[in-house]
Write a protein that holds these residues in place. Structure first.
Motif, short mmCIF file in Angstrom:
data_model
loop_
_atom_site.label_atom_id
_atom_site.label_comp_id
_atom_site.label_asym_id
_atom_site.label_seq_id
_atom_site.Cartn_x
_atom_site.Cartn_y
_atom_site.Cartn_z
N TYR A 1 0.78 -1.24 0.00
CA TYR A 1 0.00 0.00 0.00
C TYR A 1 0.81 1.29 0.00
O TYR A 1 0.28 2.32 -0.40
N GLN B 1 0.99 2.65 -3.50
CA GLN B 1 -0.31 3.04 -4.04
C GLN B 1 -0.74 4.40 -3.50
O GLN B 1 -1.19 5.27 -4.26
N VAL B 2 -0.61 4.59 -2.18
CA VAL B 2 -1.05 5.85 -1.59
C VAL B 2 -0.14 6.99 -2.04
O VAL B 2 -0.60 8.09 -2.36
N LYS C 1 -5.21 -8.18 -2.70
CA LYS C 1 -4.51 -9.46 -2.74
C LYS C 1 -3.25 -9.34 -3.60
O LYS C 1 -3.18 -8.52 -4.51
N ARG C 2 -2.29 -10.21 -3.33
CA ARG C 2 -1.10 -10.26 -4.17
C ARG C 2 -1.43 -10.79 -5.57
O ARG C 2 -1.04 -10.21 -6.57
N THR D 1 1.27 -9.27 2.30
CA THR D 1 0.61 -9.83 3.48
C THR D 1 1.55 -10.69 4.31
O THR D 1 1.49 -10.68 5.55
N GLY D 2 2.42 -11.43 3.65
CA GLY D 2 3.17 -12.45 4.37
C GLY D 2 4.47 -11.99 5.02
O GLY D 2 4.91 -12.57 6.01
N ILE E 1 9.47 -6.05 5.56
CA ILE E 1 10.81 -5.82 5.02
C ILE E 1 11.23 -4.40 5.34
O ILE E 1 10.44 -3.46 5.25
N GLY F 1 3.22 -6.79 5.69
CA GLY F 1 2.20 -7.22 6.64
C GLY F 1 0.79 -6.91 6.19
O GLY F 1 -0.14 -7.02 6.98
N GLY F 2 0.65 -6.49 4.95
CA GLY F 2 -0.69 -6.20 4.44
C GLY F 2 -1.25 -4.90 4.98
O GLY F 2 -2.42 -4.61 4.78
N ARG F 3 -0.38 -4.10 5.64
CA ARG F 3 -0.87 -2.85 6.20
C ARG F 3 -0.18 -1.67 5.52
O ARG F 3 0.80 -1.83 4.79
N LEU F 4 -0.71 -0.48 5.77
CA LEU F 4 -0.07 0.77 5.34
C LEU F 4 0.74 1.27 6.52
O LEU F 4 0.17 1.73 7.52
N LEU G 1 5.42 5.11 4.73
CA LEU G 1 4.73 5.98 3.78
C LEU G 1 5.49 7.29 3.60
O LEU G 1 5.65 7.78 2.47
N PHE H 1 5.87 -12.19 8.46
CA PHE H 1 4.92 -11.40 9.22
C PHE H 1 3.74 -12.26 9.69
O PHE H 1 3.47 -12.33 10.88
N ALA H 2 3.07 -12.91 8.76
CA ALA H 2 1.89 -13.69 9.13
C ALA H 2 2.29 -14.84 10.04
O ALA H 2 3.32 -15.50 9.83
#
Lengths: 332, 332, 332, 332, 332, 332
Positions: free
Chosen positions: A62, A65-66, A99-100, A148-149, A152, A213-216, A221, A315-316
Motif C-alpha cells: 500500500y 499506491q497511496v 490481494k497479491r 501480506t506475508g 521488510i 504485513g498487508g498494512r499501510l 509511507l 509477518f503472518a
C-alpha cells in the motif's frame, strides 16, 4: 509479436495533466467485449525525460499506491519538465481485492513479463506495459512492499548488472530515492519481473520494499513519499535535489546466497526470536515453529545460517512448509 | 437434542496428563466415514475446579494458540489441583489454514453456538463443546486476538451481565488475567458466541483480544502467557496468586454505543490518522480513505464521533464498504 | 412443518407401472423456477404391502443403482401384489456426478434426514422422502456400498433396536436379503440417516454395504440383485421364497466399539497388511502408513486393537489424518 | 531459454546418500516468496551411469510412490556404482492431494513437458526435470499406474522409436524390468510427456502401468519393487542380474489403433462384461452402459471392435461421454 | 427468538426524508466485524399508514430497482402522509452481482423467510425484514420480474387467501397497481417468500412480475413506475387516485395447476412456437427442444397441456432438464 | 508444431453424409484418458469446394447453433456438390453450459487461435480447427450472436482486408449471406479469433452477429437459416442463387473508431435512451447509469460521441465499469 489490444483515452504525446484509464479486454460470460479499467495519470510539460512510476503490481502493498495516488492528485504540469507517467494501481484487479495474486487469472503479475498480447489478463497487461509504456521511458520505478506475508526494511532494490555504467546509474537513482537501505539483488528468478524487463530494455530501473504485513505503515509511507519525489528530482523532471531522510544516506547491502534465508520445514506457527532490523549471528536461534496438530511435539527450533541484518521477516503467524521466515542482508 | 457424534480418546474422569484428539465426523467424497482431529489436552489431579482454556476459535489469532501449546507441553499433573482442559486449536481446520473462517463450511465458528449435532462441521463441533465440555466447567476462557483485519489493545473481554454476582466473579477473573484493559461488552450479536454460551450455562467466562494483524505479537504473547497462568491461579487450579503486569492493574473500559465505531463508507485504502492506543477526540480526523479507482477523487476524510481511547484499529490496508476502521473505548 | 414443495407426475394410488420424476425445486441464476428431476418408478397391483427400495443415496455406490435400474425396467404389475416404489438414483445430482457428496449443497444426503421443506436441496428432498414416501411404506431398504474410499464385505445392515419385535422383523428381513453378512450396528451418528428415520417411523428397514472402491463389483452385483428380489419376496410383494446365496445363510455380526476401528493418525499412503475378509488378531500389524513428504521418516506401523473379521478396509491409497483404514467385525 | 528458478539442497556431484528437497517457487497471497518442497534422494558412489526413477507424476498412482519411498529409505551408497536419483513424489502437490491433476494449476503434469521456467507451477517443475535432471541421465523410468479411473495390467511402457538401436536398448530395459507385459506404444499425444521428452534427449527411457483404481494393489507393488531393482541392475548401478517374475518373461504387446479402444458414448454407469486380463473377441459384448436419468431406456450395449487382451479397463463405475471403458492389446 | 444483529442509521420514528443503510454483519477472513450495507430510504410525514416497497429481492430483476431508486431520489416529505420505506436493492449483494442467487451464501433470498438471526447472510437479513420492518407496515409490495431465465407479462401477484376480507383488500391493491394482469397464485412453495411472510403477519401484500430476460424492459419500467405511485395513492400515502394504464383495468388470472406448465425433459436449446402473450391451445405445439450433443437426433417437440394465455416463457436459449419453458394463465 | 492429439471417427475424404465426433483429450482426476466429444457432420458429394460452417464458438449464442443443427439433420449428399463441414456446437463444453466462456479452462474460445496442441482444452481444439479443418476449406463462416450481454442487429461481419481481391470475395460472400447489415470491421484485437485465422490462411471467411441477449431470437433465426443456405449456394455447394431477405440487399457499414462506443464508467444498472436500431446523434443522451449503492446519487447520464445507427446495445441490465453499452455504426 502482435499489437496490444489495450487502448487508452490518454494521449501520451500531449502536454498537460491527463487522468485516464487503460482499457484491458476481459471477456465475461455476461459481457463478451467487457474491459477492465486501469487508472493512469500523465503529467507532461516541455522537453525532458520520461519516468514511469508504478505501484499496485501486487494488490496488498500500500505505501506505493497511496504515494502515487497523492502524486496523481497533486502534480501539476507547471511542476514538471519532461513527462511523468503514474500507474498508482497498475494491476488494478488485485488492488481492488487487496490481494497479491490476480483474482482474474490467479497469476502473480510480477511473474508475467514480458507478457503476451494473446495471453491471460495479466500477460496482456504486462505486454502493454512492456511494449507501449517502457519504450517511452528513461527511468522506471516499481514500488513494492512485503505484502501480506512478509515485513521488510524500507529499501530501494536493483539488480547487480553486468554493465558498470548501468549499475552506476541504477545506484545513483537508488541513492536519490534515499531509503534507509539499497538492496542490490542477485536473483535467480528475476526474469519475469517488471524490473528485469525494464533493465532488458536499457531503462534505469528500480523496485523497492517498503514494509509489509498487508498494512499501510505510516513511517514507510513518509519514506516512500519522499523517495518518489526524490527520483523525480533525480531524473530532472522535478527541480531541486533529492532530500536525505533523518537516517542519513542509504546503506548498500546484498543477500549473497540461499544460506541467508531461513525456510520453514513444516507447516506451523512461527515465533520469531528477533524483531525486523536486528543484527543476527550465524548459529543463533531464529525462532520456533509450533506444530499445531500435535501438542506432544516440541516446537521446532530454527537457527540462522549466516550473520547479518534481519532485513526481511515472516509477518503472518501461520506458515507453510517452504515459506521463508527470515532473510539476512550483508553490507555490500 | 440428539447426542453428539464427536468421540475422543481422552477420558475426562481420569487423573493425570492426557494428550488426545476430538474426532469430528466429516464426510468427504473419498472418505465417507472420515473425521477431523482436534488436539485436546487434559491435566487433572485431585479434587478441584475444572477450567477450559480455548484458542484457535479463529484460525488467524496466534497469541492464544502458542500460549496453550506451551501450556499443553509443560503442565504436569503435580502442578494442578482440579482439572485443566486445553483446546489450543479448537477450530483446527481454520487454524491449519491460518484463516478466520472455516475452510470446510465457510462459517465463523464463533457464530455457531450452541451448535447442532446434525448441522455443518462447525455446528457439530460447537455442539460438542457446549453439550459435553461446558457442563464440566467452573471457568472458561476463550483466547482471541483481532485477526487479520484488526489490531486491538490487549484486553480481557466479558459481557455486561444482569446477575451482579456473576458480573463480580467475571470481573474478578478478568482482574486476575491482568491484561492492560478489561473490556465490558454490551453486544447485540453476542448470542452465537462461545462466551455467551458459557455465560448462559452459568460458567464464569471471559474472552480476550490480544493483538491482531494476522501476526504473533511478541509483547502480547507475554501478556497472554502470564494471563493464562493467572486465571489458573485465580481458579485455584494452580497455586500462587496472579501476577500483575508491568503496566499495573487492568483498566475497566466499555464501548457505549455505535457512535464509538468509525465505518468505511466505500471500498478503498485506509490511512489512519492515529496509532492504536491514541487518545482521540470527537470530531477529530480519524484518517483518509483513498479511492483507488479514480485518481481524480480526493481521499474521503473520516472523523471520530466520540472521545476516548483508540482501542481497536483497522490493520489491513484495503477495506471494503461497511468495515469498521476504528473503535473507541471509554472508561467504565 | 410445512408441506413439501416437491411434486411428481406419478400417482401413488394408481395401479400399474409408472415411470416418472420427482420434481425438486432448485433455483438457479438462469432459471429461478428450475427443478431437478429424480427418476421414480412405481409398480402396483392389488392389495398388499408397500416397499420402498432406494439406491444412489450416495452417488458413487453402484451395485444398488444398477440393481434398481434393472428392476425398474423389468418389474411388471402382474408380478406384484401390493406396491413397489423404486428410487434407483435417489440423490440424483450426486449420482450424475459419481460423487458421495452433493454437487449442489455439498452435503452428505444420508446426514440430511428428517429434512426441511425450506432447507437446502438435500434437506428438501429428504423431507419429501420422509414425509411423503415413508408414511406409505411397510418396508424400506436403502442400498449402499462403501463408496470411493472404502471397500466393505457385502452385508445387510440394521440397527440394534430397543423393541424386540422390530428387531426380530428387521433381522428376518436381513435373513431374507441373504447377504453373506448381516451387520447389526450400534451407531452414535445414526440420527440423520434414512435408515434411522425409517425406524423412527416404525417401518421395517435395512441399509446395506455391498462393495466399494467407487467401482461396480460384479460379484456383489449378483448378491444385490438376488437380495433385492429376496426382500420383495419376503415382503410378500413378489411370490416365492427368498433364495439363499452359494455362501449359505447370512452371518450376524456387529462392531462392538471404537477399538474395532483403526484410524490413520497422519496423511499418507496406506499399505494394508491384510486383504478385506481376513481374520485378524489384536496387536497384529494392520499395515504401514507411508509419509510422502519425508523419505527419511519410516513408514508408521499401525496395529489392530481387536480380533475379528476385516469387514471394511480403506480402498483409496491416499488417506488423511482421521480416516478409518480398517474396521473389524465380531460375530454377534 | 532462461535458467530454472528451482533450487535444491542436494549436491548432485557429491558421493553418498542425500535426502533433500527441490524448492519450486509458488507465490501465494500470504507468501509471495513461498516455495513448494519436492522430496529428492540421491545415492551416488564411484564412476557409473546415472539413472532417474520417478513416481507420483500423477498423484493417485501409488505402486511407484511406495516402491521409491522404500528404495529411498534403504538404498545405501555402498550398494551403488554410479548414481541413482529418486523422486518418489515428483509432482508432490498432486501426491499430497491423492489426485491426478495439479491442485495448483489444474494441469496434468505429464502434459507439461518440456516445461517453461516462466510458466505455471507444473511447467516450471517440468522444465527443471527436463533441463537440469535429464541431462545427467543415462536411464530414466517414470512409474505410473492407471489412476482413479482405469485399471491396467502391470506393464512396462515404451514408445515405438525410429532409431533401431534406441528401440533395442529400450526393449532390453523393459525386459529387465520384467513386468508381465511390455507395451510398445504408438501414441499420437505423447509429445508433452516425460517419457517422450527423455527420448528426445536420447535417454533410454520407460514408463509403466502398474494397476490403478486409485488403490495400492499389493500384487503389483511386488512387481514394481522387483522391477525397480531390476532396472538398477540392468543399468549396472546395482550388481546382479534382473530377477524374472513367477509369470516368466515379459510379453511384448501393442495397441495398433483406435479400433482397439471402446469409448462410452454417453454418461452412465459402466457394467463390464469381462474382467481385466480377459481375452476378448471383435464383436463380442464389452458391457452395458446404464443411463441413470431414465429408467425406461434400455442400457446401451457396447461391443469390442478388435480381438485381443483386455489390457486396460474402466475402473470407476460412473463414466462420462468420451471416456474409454476398454483398451485391447495385441501381441507385437 | 433472539434480536436481530442488523443495525441502521435510519430512525424509523423520525419525520422527514432519510437516506441510510442497513448494516448486516458479514464476517470475512480479513474483516471479522465487517458488515454489508443495504441502502434504505424512509420518507415520513404526519399520521398515516406505513408502506414498505422492496426491489432487488433477486438481483437480476431491474424494473423495480430503477423505479424505487427514482422514487428514493425524488419523494419528499411534503408529498407524503404516513411513511414510505424503500429498499431499492433489498438483497444488495445479489443486486451488485446482477444475479438471482446470493454471491455470499448461494441462497435464493426469496426462499429465506422468516429468516434466522443466527443463520446465513440471507437468513439474517430476512429475519430483520420480517421482525423489524414488517411489524411497522400496513402495506407491502415486493417488486419482481422474471429474472435472467424467464420473461413474464407485467402482473401484480397475490396469493389466494382464505380470509375473504384480506383477499378483497389484496385485490383492491392489485387493481390500484394497475398492471395489465393481476395474477392470483395458488402456490405450493410460497412458504419461505417475503410475500407469504407479509401475509402471515396480516399485512396487505403483493409481489409482481414485470418482464425478465435479465434486461430492463422500457415498457415495463413505465408500468412499474406508474404502479408504484398507484399503490402509494391507494394506501393514502400519496394523494390522488391510481392512474389506469393505456391497456385498461387489470385482468385477473390464475394458474390452476401443474398442467399449465410445460417443462423441458432434457437439456437443450429451446425454440418456442409462440411469443409471450399468445393465446395457446391444449395439444398445440409449444416448441422444439434441440439436443446439441447429437445432430442425428430430432429436436423433441413439446405440446401445451392446457388452453390459455402464454403468461411466462423461457427466455434464455439454453435450458436444463426440469426447467419450465412455458406457463399458461387462465382468467379467474 | 506438433500434430494435433484430436481424433475423429469422420473420414473427410469419404463421400456421403457422416455424423461423428471430434474426440478432444481432457484429462480428469477420474479419467486420465478422458475425451470431450464435439459433434461434427460432413456431407460430401463429387468435386467441388469445401465450406466449413461453425456455430457455438460461444455457447450462449443460439441462432447459429439451431441453424446448423437443422442443416445437419436435413442436408443430404444428393443436395451437395463439394463438401460441407458443420460444427453446430464447435466449443461444445460452453454450449452445454450455455455460457460464453469455457467451463474447462475459463477462456473465450474465440481468443484461442491459432491454438496450441500442448495447450489448454480450448487451445488444443483451436489448433485442430486451424491445422486440420481450415486447410481443407475454400470458405468458412463462423456464426455468432451478441451473447448474454449484448444485443446486435443481424449482420455478416468481415475484416477490412489489405488484399482487394480477398476483400471483394469476402464482400461477395457477405452479400450472398444477405443479412440486413454487412459490417466491415477494423479490429485491433482480431488476432486470436477464428475469423482472423481463416483470413491468414487465405480462406474467404465471415463471422456474424445475429441477435443476442442469451436468447434465441425467432426473426434472426429466419435470417440465419436463409443466410446459411445462401452461402452454400454462393459457394456453389448448393444449387440456386442466394435469396434476398424482405429487407432487401445488405447495407455495408463500419465502426470507424472508439468514439463510436459508449462505455460504462461505473458499475450500475443501464437504462438506455434508445432501442437497438435507432438513428442517434452525437451529443444526444445514450441513457442513464443508476448507482444502486447510493440512492442519494443521481443516475449518471451518458451521451453518444458519434452519429449513426445504434448497431449494438447493452442487453443485460447490470453493467460493470468498462462494459460497452452502445456501439454506433456508420455507412461505409
Amino acid at each position: 509479436m502482435a499489437a496490444s489490444p489495450v487502448s487508452t483515452d490518454v494521449d501520451f504525446s500531449k502536454p498537460g495533466r491527463q487522468v485516464g484509464r487503460l482499457r484491458v479486454p476481459r471477456s465475461r460470460d455476461d459481457s463478451g467485449w467487457g474491459t477492465e479499467l486501469i487508472p493512469i495519470v500523465v503529467v507532461a510539460n516541455g522537453e525532458g525525460p520520461t519516468i514511469l512510476l508504478t505501484a499496485g503490481n501486487h494488490g496488498d502493498e500500500y505505501e506505493g499506491q497511496v504515494t502515487l495516488l497523492d502524486l496523481a492528485r497533486t502534480l501539476q504540469p507547471g511542476d514538471v519538465t519532461g513527462r511523468v507517467i503514474l500507474l498508482p494501481a497498475m494491476h488494478y484487479p488485485a488492488c481492488a481485492a487487496g490481494k497479491r495474486l490476480s483474482p482474474i487469472d490467479g497469476k502473480d503479475f510480477n511473474r508475467c513479463f514480458p507478457g503476451d498480447p494473446f495471453g491471460t489478463f495479466g500477460q496482456v497487461l504486462a505486454h502493454y506495459v512492456d511494449s507501449v509504456l517502457l519504450p517511452m521511458c528513461d527511468f522506471q520505478m516499481d514500488l513494492h512492499s512485503g505484502g501480506t506475508g512478509m515485513d521488510i526494511l524500507p529499501s530501494a532494490c536493483g539488480h547487480a548488472l553486468d554493465d558498470p555504467e548501468m549499475m552506476r546509474r541504477t545506484l545513483d537513482m537508488a541513492d536519490a530515492f534515499g531509503a534507509p537501505i539499497t538492496m542490490v539483488l542477485v536473483e535467480v528468478n528475476a526474469g519475469p519481473t517488471l524490473l528485469a524487463q525494464a533493465e532488458r530494455r536499457g531503462i534505469v530501473a528500480l523496485s523497492s520494499e517498503l514494509g509489509g504485513g498487508g498494512r499501510l505503515n505510516p513511517e514507510n509511507l513518509v519514506i516512500t513519499q519522499r523517495g518518489a519525489r526524490n527520483v523525480l528530482r533525480h531524473a530532472g523532471v522535478l527541480t531541486g535535489t533529492p532530500q536525505v531522510g533523518p537516517y542519513g544516506p542509504s546503506r548498500r547491502m546484498t543477500i549473497p546466497d540461499l544460506a541467508h534465508y531461513v525456510f520453514a520445514p513444516h507447516d506451523g506457527i512461527w515465533e520469531a526470536a528477533d524483531p525486523l532490523g536486528a543484527m543476527v549471528a550465524k548459529g543463533a536461534p531464529a525462532g520456533r515453529l509450533h506444530l499445531t496438530e500435535d501438542p506432544d511435539r516440541h516446537a521446532i527450533p530454527l537457527n540462522y545460517a549466516a550473520d547479518g541484518l534481519l532485513w526481511c521477516a515472516r509477518f503472518a503467524g501461520r506458515v507453510r512448509a517452504g515459506d521463508p521466515v527470515a532473510v539476512i542482508a550483508r553490507d555490500l
